[in-house]
Design an enzyme around this catalytic site. Structure first.
Site, short mmCIF file in Angstrom:
data_model
loop_
_atom_site.label_atom_id
_atom_site.label_comp_id
_atom_site.label_asym_id
_atom_site.label_seq_id
_atom_site.Cartn_x
_atom_site.Cartn_y
_atom_site.Cartn_z
N ALA A 15 0.85 -1.20 0.00
CA ALA A 15 0.00 0.00 0.00
C ALA A 15 0.88 1.24 0.00
O ALA A 15 2.05 1.18 0.43
CB ALA A 15 -0.89 -0.01 1.24
N GLU A 42 0.06 -9.57 -0.72
CA GLU A 42 -1.37 -9.94 -0.67
C GLU A 42 -1.96 -9.96 -2.08
O GLU A 42 -2.77 -10.82 -2.41
CB GLU A 42 -2.11 -8.97 0.24
CG GLU A 42 -1.68 -9.14 1.70
CD GLU A 42 -2.21 -8.05 2.61
OE1 GLU A 42 -1.93 -6.86 2.34
OE2 GLU A 42 -2.90 -8.37 3.59
#
Ligand SMILES: C[C@H](O)[C@H](C)C(=O)SCCNC(=O)CCNC(=O)[C@H](O)C(C)(C)COP(=O)([O-])OP(=O)([O-])OC[C@H]1O[C@@H](n2cnc3c(N)ncnc32)[C@H](O)[C@@H]1OP(=O)([O-])[O-]
Length: 674
Positions: A61, A103
């Site tokens: 992120a 992820e």
């Protein structure tokens, strides 16, 4: 910020394009969503590959976006849509796949990684937990213990370890995208249900509580280490003087005397701390080399940190008179007592009144140096660890006459240099090196009894040390210890008597290290030590048959029969003897708290932080267990005094083995009786 292209006819290639590390910013997430939708709706596309631009898959992120108003599509539904896709999606992983990047790879149906890739879920280092499915997908893929370890430590793993864990399906040495495209072509039309990790049941773990307890123990150790690191700043001396009753003096100008490896590192660290430095080296050639080395190091540091180099802070001289008006001198000449004594005589005569005189000695007696000066109260040790501008630990050593102000000044200067300063007493080897002695001694004895350097190092590295004792010795140089043992009259050249004797002053002694040095095997610097390195200066340790042959001949010559030795014995003999020495140091008052010892070992000797430090680890193992095992080994090795449990250990066990932070009361009682 993500582009779809078509390769090999039927493969949709989605490339993340957010330099330098393809973080999942709002625009990138939007780009992935649109590209994925387009690829899945295109009948020509039979499979999809996701890769990152610039040889990096995705660093997770976008930390810059963290906050209440994150824009763009949410990450969770985005990556969920990938997993439910009806065409195989392959992740082409290279460079880094971290946090949300990993992820993202986990929701792909297959994962192909380049051999040089680093993978991990480092969210915990940011005070977070994986927020895009990692806590659910990882355990279903690699099991709960391995997942817990990766999530709670945040450590990066190599592609090889990822393959071993089952985190990736294939590791390639060639072009990652090409390999992934070929793989995608090979699985087109294959059923995908078994490849959707979220569909798998969460593995059942019978000893889940024990696994979580182990994780909690690591958490407790990390939290302990956090507070211990801050506790050492609240130092005290046996006289009762302490951090809050002693005033440090300002140090605007400092001198470094002796510009060998350590002197150069200390000069860099001082300059980077904004202290004006007078760097003195009497040998012209060494002075010029040092000037270049320091400049280059500062330049490199400046590029990494973006701060302008602090070379203006440094003046060089080959004349010791140049130190006349500094506030503090750090002597870093050769580790030779008579030379250092001469230097301290000169400094005492040259420096202005009130100048602190510090030595970087790693084990010589501070009182000998202080006795050469007019003001022994101004002499302290500042023991840096190589490389001095990198290693965090600084042992500030007080002699019997060192004033609290001198200690406070050195402690404060260390802090200003970005060090973790620990105030310690002036015993031989101070704290760290004194505890290292039995640790190394036991490793030699284990070799005599049947172990190999590889077995000992493996046990210690699996415990968590970055390097086992033999690889560490090869790195620091076997000749360093050899010189000390010769000065102490321990290292007798085997050639003279022809006999190999293993007793010195009634104590067991192993000459194995001396024998290696007599063959010129000093470790990495000569290319040969306990391992072979290919060439002088080589870094990659490889087993050396010469060492195995030496051990066999040595045992045969001494009538020693090799026996099987397991990793548990290696850990107990190396670590418990080290722990015992640390408890002796506490008992004798050369360290004021167990936290001091633990911080020294974590930040100066590679003790794994998630195990807290030797003292904390002993309390976790159970002091009664440590005592029982030391008693056991001492009974079978009565000529090894470092295995004899010390008084403090017995006293602590007798007092019910209190937690580490309660040891001080008991230690004080024993010290008062000394
Ligand atoms: C949902 C999910 O569950 C959760 C919530 C998350 O995913 S949380 C996020 C988890 N991810 C991380 O913790 C990875 C952090 N990054 C790194 O570990 C390293 O960067 C690197 C990948 C190993 C590359 O090292 P490098 O030495 O080659 O380059 P660099 O100098 O470090 O970085 C190069 C430039 O990229 C910037 N950068 C790196 N990672 C970034 C990130 N995740 N977000 C924003 N900027 C980042 C960095 O600031 C620098 O910018 P500038 O200073 O030049 O302007």
């Amino acid at each position: 910020m993500a582009q779809l292209s078509y390769v090999s006819g039927s493969v949709g290639l989605i490339t993340l394009q957010n330099p330098p590390v393809n973080v999942l910013s709002a625009a990138t997430r939007q780009g992935i969503m649109e590209s994925m939708k387009k690829a899945l709706n295109d009948p020509k596309v039979k499979s999809v590959v996701i890769c990152g631009q610039n040889g990096v898959f995705c660093a997770g992120a976008d930390i810059k976006e963290f906050g209440p108003n994150i824009s763009g599509p949410s990450i969770v539904p985005l990556i969920y849509d990938i997993e439910v896709a009806n065409k195989p999606v392959v992740a082409a992983i290279e460079g880094s796949a971290l946090g949300g990047g990993l992820e993202l790879a986990l929701t792909c149906h297959y994962r192909i990684a380049h051999s040089k890739t680093r993978l991990g879920l480092p969210e915990v280092t940011l005070g977070l937990l994986p927020g895009a499915g990692g806590t659910q997908l990882l355990p279903r893929l690699i099991g709960i213990p391995a997942s817990l370890e990766l999530i709670t430590t945040g450590r990066h793993i190599t592609a090889a370890e990822a393959l071993q864990l089952g985190l990736v399906d294939h590791v390639t040495q060639s072009d990652t995208v090409d390999s992934a495209v070929k793989f995608a072509l090979s699985v087109e039309g294959e059923p995908l249900d078994s490849r959707r990790i979220s569909k798998r049941p969460c593995p059942h773990l019978p000893d889940l509580d024990a696994v979580f307890e182990a994780v909690m123990q690591k958490a407790r150790a990390l939290q302990y280490s956090f507070f211990a690191q801050r506790a050492v700043g609240r130092w005290s001396m046996p006289s009762g003087a302490s951090w809050n009753t002693s005033k440090a003096r300002p140090v605007h100008r400092a001198a470094v005397l002796g510009l060998g490896t350590m002197g150069r590192g200390i000069t860099v660290a001082l300059a980077q701390a904004g202290v004006s430095v007078v760097a003195v080296e009497i040998q012209e050639k060494q002075l010029n080399e040092a000037r270049e080395h320091v400049y280059a190091t500062l330049e490199r540091g400046a590029q990494q940190s973006g701060v302008s180099p602090s070379c203006a802070n440094i003046t060089y001289s080959h004349d010791i008179q140049a130190v006349a008006d500094v506030d503090l001198v750090i002597e870093a000449v050769l580790e030779d007592l008579s030379l250092k004594e001469k230097v301290f005589q000169q400094l005492s005569a040259i420096c202005k009144p009130g100048t602190l005189l510090c030595s970087n000695t790693s084990s010589l007696d501070l009182n000998c140096l202080a006795s050469q000066t007019k003001n022994p109260e101004l002499v302290v040790g500042m023991h840096f660890f190589a490389p001095a501008h990198v290693m965090k630990l600084l042992e500030v050593v007080y002699g019997s006459k060192s004033s609290p102000e001198a200690v406070a000044t050195a402690m404060q200067l260390g802090k200003k240099m970005g060090k973790i300063s620990v105030a310690v007493g002036n015993c031989r080897g101070f704290v760290g090196n004194r505890m290292l002695k039995p640790y190394i001694e036991q490793s030699y004895f284990l070799l005599e009894e049947g172990a190999t350097p590889e077995l000992v190092d493996k046990a210690l590295e699996e415990f968590g040390f970055p390097m086992g004792v033999f690889r560490m010795s090869d790195l620091s140089g076997l000749d360093v210890g050899w010189r000390v043992r010769k000065e102490d009259g321990l290292a007798e050249p085997v050639g003279t008597s022809g006999q190999i004797t293993r007793l010195r002053g009634g104590r067991r002694y192993s000459p194995l290290g001396d024998i290696l040095c007599e063959h010129g095997r000093f470790g990495q610097k000569t290319g040969l030590g306990w391992y072979q390195y290919g060439r002088p200066g080589g870094r990659v340790a490889k087993s050396d048959p010469w060492v195995f042959n030496l051990l066999e001949e040595y045992r045969a010559r001494l009538g020693l029969t090799a026996r099987p030795i397991d990793q548990q014995e290696v850990l107990e003999r190396c670590l418990y003897s080290l722990i015992n020495e640390g408890l002796c140091i506490l008992e004798e008052g050369f360290a004021s708290s167990p936290e001091d010892i633990d911080v020294i070992y974590v930040f100066g000797y590679g003790w794994p932080k998630h195990r807290g430090g030797p003292m904390f680890y002993a309390s976790m193992v159970g002091l009664a267990t440590v005592l029982e095992r030391l008693d056991h080994y001492y009974r079978s090795n009565p000529d090894v005094p470092s295995l004899k449990p010390c008084k403090l250990l017995r006293q602590l066990v007798a007092s019910g083995s209190p937690p580490v932070h309660k040891w001080k009361e008991i230690t004080k009682k024993i010290q008062n009786r000394l």
